[in-house]
Design an enzyme around this catalytic site. Structure first.
Site: not given
Ligand code: GLN
Length: 494
Positions: A157, A181, A82
């Protein structure tokens, strides 16, 4: 191409065996995923940065390690991070214009650990700006799409990591979970995600959103794969004062433990109004499967569930407003053109580069922390946080794990909730309480509703990652939801 050559459905253990026995090299495996990214990511937008050259160099080193007999179980297996994890020499944007020009000068501990384990990094994945969001629509780099339906969100997210794993653009990817998330995007894209206990995985080098809630974890195709990665990521880190110094158990060793006599708590608050009935049905069917495995179902109550969202949306923005004050245009990140003076530079740099949702959070957080309102909002929210934790503490006196849905609905359409932040926040109802309490949780694929994946949430007591991985794995031994791949991504490239 024979079935034997098809790599996308292989477990990490199978990939590792293929590498060890010379069936394919890490360079070939890495190139295979780079080809898939090249072919599919135009439509998915799951990557912000693809690091092909670096990946192939790391793969070459991995092949040498394998040849010399110094490989680990993960050596040579490619992965993605990420874009909130600092990666030495590579842009680390956190999905924000503020950091669009930021090349990190160091690696996050997790990045360093997976690098040391010999995993080539394919790139950095898309995300909501500073991890604020539930749909990946708040990214400066544009929304990421759900591989099951390109008109729908992958969740957020960590939407990029989830979509990339779901579309088999990488076998595993890291994520962070502050209020859901990892679990929510895993649920919406039909893959396995684990958010470990707060303090289990180092947060050093992860761009901070809400420090008392943030935790790193992993997206994978199965609980067994997740166990291997959690193993590699977990452990005490002297560079993170919130990381906890207790031994990391062997997560793979207990995956096959029997579930006979396991006590599963079903919180009645997780099955009430607002839950899509098809999602409820899928979750209930999964729970039936657990009964067949010998588990006992106990109805429990987490009475303060309804207070978790309001408390979280005070605490998280408060911490964010403080953490994000460092992005002032002075030291690094975006700086406006021709500032008149210092104040002008602060104001315009922040005003021009932060997105709408981030500004909203900074303003809410600053308000909640201001002298006149601190007691009414921030302190009150902290008290609620304690109550929410107590709910779990009481529940775990009677049961081993808690199960329920991850999200009230399956993946929604792009744009459907962007103009209504409150409805977006309400979608976090089943994930947020766990972060307030610091507990570990997973989402595993447990069926489909309206042709979109549904996740089952498994919540464990503090530091019981081994238990929830075992519980997830046993289900995956007798069901095949975790093996489903969206049609257009289920064939090999070439
Ligand atoms: N949706 C939640 C938020 O916007 C959680 C995000 C997260 O876990 N990073 O804050």
């Amino acid at each position: 191409m024979s079935m034997d050559n098809i790599m996308i459905n292989k477990s990490l253990a199978e990939l590792s065996l293929g590498l060890q026995t010379g069936k394919f090299s890490s360079v070939e495996l890495t190139q295979h995923y780079l080809d898939r990214i090249n072919k599919f990511d135009g439509e998915l937008n799951s990557f912000i940065t693809v690091t092909d050259e670096q990946a192939l160099t790391m793969a070459k080193t991995a092949d040498e390690q394998i040849a010399s007999g110094s490989a680990t179980a993960l050596t040579g297996i490619p992965m993605a991070h990420k874009d909130i994890f600092c990666t030495d020499g590579v842009r680390t944007s956190a999905g924000s214009k503020v950091l669009d020009n930021f090349i990190s000068p160091y690696n996050a501990t997790v990045v360093e650990k997976l690098k040391t384990a010999g995993m080539p990094m394919l790139g950095k994945t898309n995300m909501d700006e500073f991890a604020m969001g539930s749909s990946n629509e708040n990214s400066f780099y544009g929304p990421c799409k759900n591989p099951w339906d390109l008109e729908r969100v992958p969740g957020g997210s960590s939407g990029g990591s989830a979509a990339a794993v779901a579309a088999k653009l990488c076998p595993v990817a890291t994520g962070t979970d502050t209020g859901g998330s990892i679990r929510q995007p895993a649920s919406l894209t039909g893959i396995t995600g684990i958010k470990p206990t707060y303090g289990r995985v180092s947060r050093y080098g992860i761009i901070a959103y809400a420090s008392s809630l943030d935790q790193a974890g992993i997206f994978a195709s199965s609980a067994a794969d997740s166990a291997l990665l959690t193993q590699a990521m977990a452990g005490f880190d002297p560079k993170d004062s919130t990381s906890v110094d207790i031994p990391v158990p062997d997560y793979s060793a207990t995956l096959n433990d029997s579930l006979a006599g396991l006590k599963i708590g079903l919180p009645k608050e997780y099955f009430g109004e607002g839950l899509n009935s098809d999602v409820a049905k899928a979750v209930e069917t999964a729970i039936e499967e657990y009964k067949k495995l010998g588990a006992e179902i106990v109805e429990i109550s987490l009475p303060n569930t309804h207070l978790a969202i309001p408390a979280y949306y005070v605490i998280a923005p408060a911490e964010a407003s403080s953490n994000l004050s460092r992005f002032d245009g002075v030291r690094y990140g975006y700086r406006c053109e021709d500032p008149k003076d210092l104040t002008d530079m602060y104001m315009r740099s922040r005003g021009e580069a932060f997105g709408r949702e981030v500004k909203r959070r900074i303003m809410t957080g600053t308000y909640a922390l201001s002298a006149g309102f601190y007691d009414a909002y921030y302190l009150k929210a902290q008290k609620i946080r304690r109550l929410v934790s107590e709910d779990f503490k009481n529940a775990f006196e009677k049961i081993d794990v808690i199960m329920g849905p991850v999200a009230p609905d399956t993946a929604f359409k792009l744009g459907e909730k962007t103009s209504d932040p409150i409805s977006m926040y309400l979608g976090d109802i089943y994930t947020i309480a766990l972060n307030l309490a610091g507990l570990p949780g997973m989402s595993i694929p447990a069926g489909m509703a309206n042709n979109m994946p549904v996740g089952l949430q498994i919540i464990g007591n503090s530091f019981e990652e081994a238990k929830i991985l075992n519980v997830a794995h046993q289900y995956q031994e007798v069901t095949d939801w975790h093996t489903k791949v969206p049609e257009q991504y289920s064939t090999e490239v070439k």
